[in-house]
Design a protein around this motif. Structure first.
Motif, PDB file in Angstrom:
ATOM      1  N   CYS A 289      43.381 -18.503 -59.515  1.00 54.55           N
ATOM      2  CA  CYS A 289      42.985 -17.960 -60.582  1.00 54.55           C
ATOM      3  C   CYS A 289      42.993 -19.197 -62.034  1.00 54.55           C
ATOM      4  O   CYS A 289      43.880 -20.011 -61.682  1.00 54.55           O
ATOM      5  CB  CYS A 289      44.005 -17.342 -60.770  1.00 54.55           C
ATOM      6  SG  CYS A 289      43.449 -16.760 -62.966  1.00 54.55           S
ATOM      7  N   GLY A 290      41.950 -19.626 -62.220  1.00 57.96           N
ATOM      8  CA  GLY A 290      42.149 -20.860 -63.309  1.00 57.96           C
ATOM      9  C   GLY A 290      42.195 -20.690 -64.617  1.00 57.96           C
ATOM     10  O   GLY A 290      41.272 -21.182 -65.842  1.00 57.96           O
ATOM     11  N   HIS A 291      42.854 -19.085 -65.036  1.00 62.69           N
ATOM     12  CA  HIS A 291      42.259 -19.118 -66.261  1.00 62.69           C
ATOM     13  C   HIS A 291      44.213 -19.444 -66.718  1.00 62.69           C
ATOM     14  O   HIS A 291      44.346 -18.251 -67.604  1.00 62.69           O
ATOM     15  CB  HIS A 291      41.837 -17.950 -66.480  1.00 62.69           C
ATOM     16  CG  HIS A 291      40.504 -17.341 -66.283  1.00 62.69           C
ATOM     17  ND1 HIS A 291      40.513 -16.568 -65.292  1.00 62.69           N
ATOM     18  CD2 HIS A 291      39.348 -18.201 -66.699  1.00 62.69           C
ATOM     19  CE1 HIS A 291      38.723 -16.583 -64.899  1.00 62.69           C
ATOM     20  NE2 HIS A 291      38.422 -17.613 -65.692  1.00 62.69           N
TER      21      HIS A 291
ATOM     22  N   CYS B 165      45.266 -11.423 -64.588  1.00 69.53           N
ATOM     23  CA  CYS B 165      44.388 -12.152 -65.450  1.00 69.53           C
ATOM     24  C   CYS B 165      43.442 -11.837 -66.269  1.00 69.53           C
ATOM     25  O   CYS B 165      42.407 -10.616 -66.460  1.00 69.53           O
ATOM     26  CB  CYS B 165      43.656 -13.530 -65.286  1.00 69.53           C
ATOM     27  SG  CYS B 165      42.636 -13.816 -65.518  1.00 69.53           S
TER      28      CYS B 165
ATOM     29  N   CYS C  77      39.697 -12.407 -65.045  1.00 72.97           N
ATOM     30  CA  CYS C  77      39.493 -12.107 -64.122  1.00 72.97           C
ATOM     31  C   CYS C  77      39.619 -10.341 -63.822  1.00 72.97           C
ATOM     32  O   CYS C  77      39.032  -9.477 -63.196  1.00 72.97           O
ATOM     33  CB  CYS C  77      40.507 -12.273 -62.424  1.00 72.97           C
ATOM     34  SG  CYS C  77      40.323 -14.013 -62.969  1.00 72.97           S
TER      35      CYS C  77
END
Ligand SMILES: [Zn+2]
Lengths: 425, 101
Positions: free
Chosen positions: A356-358, A344, A347
């Motif tokens: 991970c929220g991406h 990411c 991150c």
């Protein structure tokens, strides 16, 4: 030391001592017993059976076993979980020519040298289409496991195997091949109470590295940290290759490099190989891997996305779901299920897709891209590929792959065999 | 809708990067995977099919990346040199002409 394997049975080891084998072969030759020379596929599985990789199997399956595997995912006893048929095929012509009959004791040779005794208790036929459908969920011969099933000759022999002549495992695999009993001794020596198996037929990028680290941390749980009480076993499947696969030498040496160069402490990390021709049976192969690694002495087994799958035959998480269908207590190993790890850029790290929220920014470790990078020989950043691992791929390509890290027709023709059976003397 | 193009990924190592910078083409690089640089040389469907025919090892990844992969390393070098020479990524026609000769 108690060595209990899959199905709650003592680990099988059916290997004769050299003196006994020499005597036995002389007797068999004097009695003019029937002999059969086996091909590599069968030789591989004879070794696996004899050393207990397939415990509690003591030989090739009888018809009752194959039917139980197909219909109930068990052996003929109706309770030992088993998902892949282990069969010995022979053509009607060969059978007739050799004169082999039920209850014969046959001397098997490989590359002409005495190899094993086969006590034949069953001679049978199979409906290979039905086997394909029940094991692989498809009858398409594009599926490599189905293709292998269709290529079997028309008759099958079932019965116990006894190894007379242990294989010579050739370099660079020699030190990585340990029998189930040897592996268990090794774990004991290392003081590991928890052994997490990582199944692989890849060279590792950091996505794989983190998969293992994540599983290790997750499984370690509340064990004391005063000394390493658990380890990771990378068990590479070495066997039949398809063009485009990583060459076996690169797989084993690159996996080992992760420990050698400290990405894993050497006291928590071990690389070994098992001789097995992948069937790509997805969920069924996942179950088989769990049974096999139980026999190696592992307590946990990692299953990632699309474990042992091929093409689009299985849903990426079918190999997770199948475990919930097994009766409680039927396996002596704990599955660890993983989602993917990805890079990411927000991150700024390799991270777990479950954290991970991406998602829209992520860069996946696409097999195609990794392969493309390796083919170009362009060293990626160390966060993606450890430089020592990447150097090892390039070295293996030169040393073993005839200039290529991936299997080519040339490699298949000219490579040094993984094992040989020498004259018995 | 614009015609879909199928990239040939040319991965950038230090040696290639030096040539790119010397030619003033640094903007051509895209960053993927932790800063790893790549130049994507676009091919049309027709060009892609020609490439796959000329190079039997080459593969088109229809399922995931929709890129043309598995070209021999020397061929990638050749394509890269054309990019530098022409200061453009639109070099597939010229490349095909040179190999068909
Ligand atoms: Zn993120």
């Amino acid at each position: 030391m108690e060595m209990i394997g899959h199905g709650g049975k003592e680990i099988v080891e059916r290997v004769m001592s050299k003196d006994a084998a020499l005597k036995r072969v002389a007797e068999m030759q004097a009695a003019k017993v029937k002999t059969l020379d086996v091909r590599l596929q069968m030789a591989t599985e004879i070794i696996d059976i004899a050393y207990g990789f397939f415990s509690p199997l003591e030989g090739f399956m009888t018809k009752a076993d194959v039917e139980a595997v197909c219909n109930n995912m068990t052996l003929a006893d109706g309770k030992t979980v088993w998902s892949i048929p282990i069969v010995f095929d022979i053509s009607s012509e060969e059978l007739e020519k050799s004169g082999i009959k039920q209850y014969d004791e046959v001397l098997l040779t490989y590359t002409g040298n005495p190899f094993a005794i086969f006590d034949i208790t069953d001679i049978f036929t199979l409906d290979v289409k039905e086997v394909a459908m029940k094991v692989y969920g498809t009858t398409e011969d594009k599926h490599p496991g189905v293709k292998r099933t269709y290529q079997y000759k028309d008759k099958f022999l079932g019965g116990k195997i006894t190894l007379l002549n242990p294989p010579k495992i050739n370099e660079p695999f020699t030190k990585y091949w340990l029998t189930p009993k040897q592996m268990r001794e090794k774990f004991k020596e290392k003081g590991w109470e928890m052994i997490i198996n990582h199944q692989t037929r890849n060279v590792p990028h950091t996505g794989h590295e983190w998969l293992m680290k994540g599983a290790y941390l997750g499984a370690y749980g509340s064990m004391m940290v005063d000394k390493p009480r658990g380890g990771i076993l990378v068990n590479a499947m070495i066997g039949e290759k398809r063009p485009g696969d990583y060459i076996d030498e690169a797989i084993i040496l690159c996996q080992d490099a992760q420990g050698k160069y400290g990405y894993f402490r050497e006291d928590i990390f071990l690389t070994t190989c098992t001789l097995w021709d992948m069937r790509y049976a997805g969920p069924k192969e996942a179950i088989f891997h769990a049974c096999l690694r139980t026999n190696l002495g592992c307590t946990h087994h990692m299953f990632g996305r699309d474990h042992a799958g091929v093409g689009t035959y299985y849903d990426p998480y079918d190999a997770h779901r199948i475990f919930s269908k097994l009766p409680e207590g039927s396996l002596r190993i704990k599955p660890i299920f993983n989602l993917d790890w990805w890079f990411c850029p927000v991150c700024d790290e390799v991270t777990y897709s479950g954290l991970c929220g991406h998602k829209d920014k992520k860069a996946s470790f696409s097999g195609t891209l990794i392969r493309s990078i390796i083919q170009d020989g362009v060293k990626p950043p160390r966060r993606i590929f450890r430089p020592e691992v990447f150097d090892m791929i390039m070295e293996c390509a030169e040393k073993y792959g005839f200039g290529n890290a991936f299997v080519t027709e040339d490699y298949l023709k000219r490579r040094q065999p993984v094992f040989t059976i020498e004259p018995l003397q | 809708m614009a015609e879909e193009k199928f990239p040939i990924n040319i991965w950038i190592n230090e040696e290639r990067l030096a040539k790119i910078q010397a030619a003033g083409l640094a903007d051509m690089c895209k960053e993927v995977l932790a800063g790893l640089k790549v130049i994507a040389v676009p091919a049309t469907a027709e060009q892609r099919d020609k490439i796959l025919k000329i190079f039997p090892t080459a593969k088109f990844d229809a399922a995931t990346t929709r890129s043309i992969e598995n070209l021999p390393r020397q061929i990638k070098d050749q394509i890269f040199d054309l990019v530098i020479e022409n200061k453009s990524v639109d070099v597939v026609d010229e490349f095909l002409k040179s190999v068909e000769k």
